[in-house]
Design a protein around this motif. Structure first.
Motif, mmCIF file in Angstrom:
data_model
loop_
_atom_site.group_PDB
_atom_site.id
_atom_site.type_symbol
_atom_site.label_atom_id
_atom_site.label_comp_id
_atom_site.label_asym_id
_atom_site.label_seq_id
_atom_site.Cartn_x
_atom_site.Cartn_y
_atom_site.Cartn_z
ATOM 1 N N GLU A 47 -12.011 65.795 18.290
ATOM 2 C CA GLU A 47 -11.909 65.215 16.946
ATOM 3 C C GLU A 47 -13.275 65.172 16.264
ATOM 4 O O GLU A 47 -13.388 65.440 15.077
ATOM 5 C CB GLU A 47 -11.304 63.811 17.053
ATOM 6 C CG GLU A 47 -10.835 63.253 15.733
ATOM 7 C CD GLU A 47 -11.859 62.330 15.113
ATOM 8 O OE1 GLU A 47 -11.770 62.087 13.898
ATOM 9 O OE2 GLU A 47 -12.754 61.854 15.832
ATOM 10 N N SER A 48 -14.319 64.884 17.032
ATOM 11 C CA SER A 48 -15.666 64.879 16.455
ATOM 12 C C SER A 48 -16.064 66.280 15.999
ATOM 13 O O SER A 48 -16.672 66.443 14.941
ATOM 14 C CB SER A 48 -16.676 64.369 17.487
ATOM 15 O OG SER A 48 -16.428 63.030 17.787
ATOM 16 N N LYS A 51 -14.287 67.096 12.743
ATOM 17 C CA LYS A 51 -14.906 66.407 11.616
ATOM 18 C C LYS A 51 -16.220 67.073 11.218
ATOM 19 O O LYS A 51 -16.527 67.185 10.036
ATOM 20 C CB LYS A 51 -15.131 64.932 11.947
ATOM 21 C CG LYS A 51 -13.864 64.116 11.840
ATOM 22 C CD LYS A 51 -13.986 62.669 12.233
ATOM 23 C CE LYS A 51 -15.251 61.985 11.902
ATOM 24 N NZ LYS A 51 -15.266 60.562 12.264
ATOM 25 N N SER A 59 -13.631 59.556 8.158
ATOM 26 C CA SER A 59 -12.354 60.077 7.683
ATOM 27 C C SER A 59 -11.493 58.995 7.042
ATOM 28 O O SER A 59 -10.318 59.205 6.814
ATOM 29 C CB SER A 59 -11.594 60.739 8.837
ATOM 30 O OG SER A 59 -11.375 59.811 9.877
ATOM 31 N N ASP A 71 -10.762 57.914 14.464
ATOM 32 C CA ASP A 71 -11.707 57.537 15.503
ATOM 33 C C ASP A 71 -11.180 56.417 16.397
ATOM 34 O O ASP A 71 -11.660 56.233 17.500
ATOM 35 C CB ASP A 71 -13.056 57.120 14.910
ATOM 36 C CG ASP A 71 -13.972 58.299 14.697
ATOM 37 O OD1 ASP A 71 -13.625 59.401 15.162
ATOM 38 O OD2 ASP A 71 -15.024 58.126 14.080
#
Length: 92
Positions: A47-48, A51, A59, A71
């Motif tokens: 996910e990081s 982003k 987000s 997060d």
């Protein structure tokens, strides 16, 4: 460190919560805890990375400075299906 600590804490809490011996945890839920910890960490990293690729730091605005809604749950997004798959394949 988080993976090892998570498994160690569950080994200590398992007898208190379920009345089993600590050794039972290793055979019953140890692999599930390991799968969850490893894939949860990978979910957070994935996910990081997404982003960063989208050039987005936060987000969402609900929790300013905390990266947004995703997060809070990014580890679960990847860990949940892998834990479910492990349970279906090896614990039924």
């Amino acid at each position: 460190g988080g993976i090892i600590m998570g498994i160690a804490i569950m080994i200590l809490l398992f007898p208190l919560l379920y009345g089993h011996k600590p050794g039972d945890f290793i055979s019953l839920l140890g692999p599930v805890a390991a799968v969850a910890a490893i894939t949860g960490t990978l979910g957070d990293l994935l996910e990081s990375k997404l982003k960063r690729m989208a050039d987005v730091k936060d987000s969402g605005a609900i929790l300013p400075g905390h990266g947004g809604f995703l997060d809070r749950f990014d580890s679960l997004l990847l860990a949940t299906p892998f834990v479910w798959l492990y349970i279906k394949l090896f614990m039924n």
